[in-house]
Design a protein around this motif. Structure first.
Motif: not given
Length: 129
Positions: A14, A16-17, A19, A21-22, A38, A41, A45, A100
């Motif tokens: 995973w 960190k997401f 919402p 900040k997105w 996305i 991104c 990762w 990113c």
């Protein structure tokens, strides 16, 4: 047996997401490019930065050459709500490197944390002997 921390190249399941900040970071992106971002991104990762030839980026993102150029142009000129660029882009004739900014910062934080833990463990081991 103590669990060892993942190495930098091991894939974490995973990222960190947040919402809020997105939304802050992508508010200025047109919807199609926001969707492509996305996907980028996910490709970046866990290291936060990847280099591919243009044809590989097109294949990975499902884009044509002109669409990729449009995405790069928009990302190159897009800043987040704090005025910082959301993407780190380097283009050479044969390779496009995409990064990113927040993933690179997260990578740096993970490396720093890993270093602190290793030093702490080494100090603790040294004190016991």
């Amino acid at each position: 047996m103590p669990r060892r921390p993942p190495s930098e190249t091991e894939r974490l399941p995973w990222f960190k997401f947040f919402p809020d900040k997105w939304k802050l970071h992508t508010r200025r992106l047109p919807r199609p490019i926001k969707g492509t971002w996305i996907d980028i991104c996910a490709e970046l990762w866990p290291t936060g930065q990847v280099s591919h030839p243009p044809e590989v980026w097109c294949r990975e993102l499902g884009l044509t050459d002109p669409e990729l150029e449009e995405v790069l142009t928009v990302l190159r000129h897009t800043t987040d709500g704090e005025g910082k660029p959301i993407a780190v882009i380097t283009v050479s004739p044969d390779v496009i490197t995409l990064g990113c900014r927040w993933m690179l910062a997260e990578r740096k934080a993970r490396a720093s944390q890993r270093s602190r833990v290793q030093h702490h463990r080494a100090d603790a081991t040294g004190k016991e002997t």
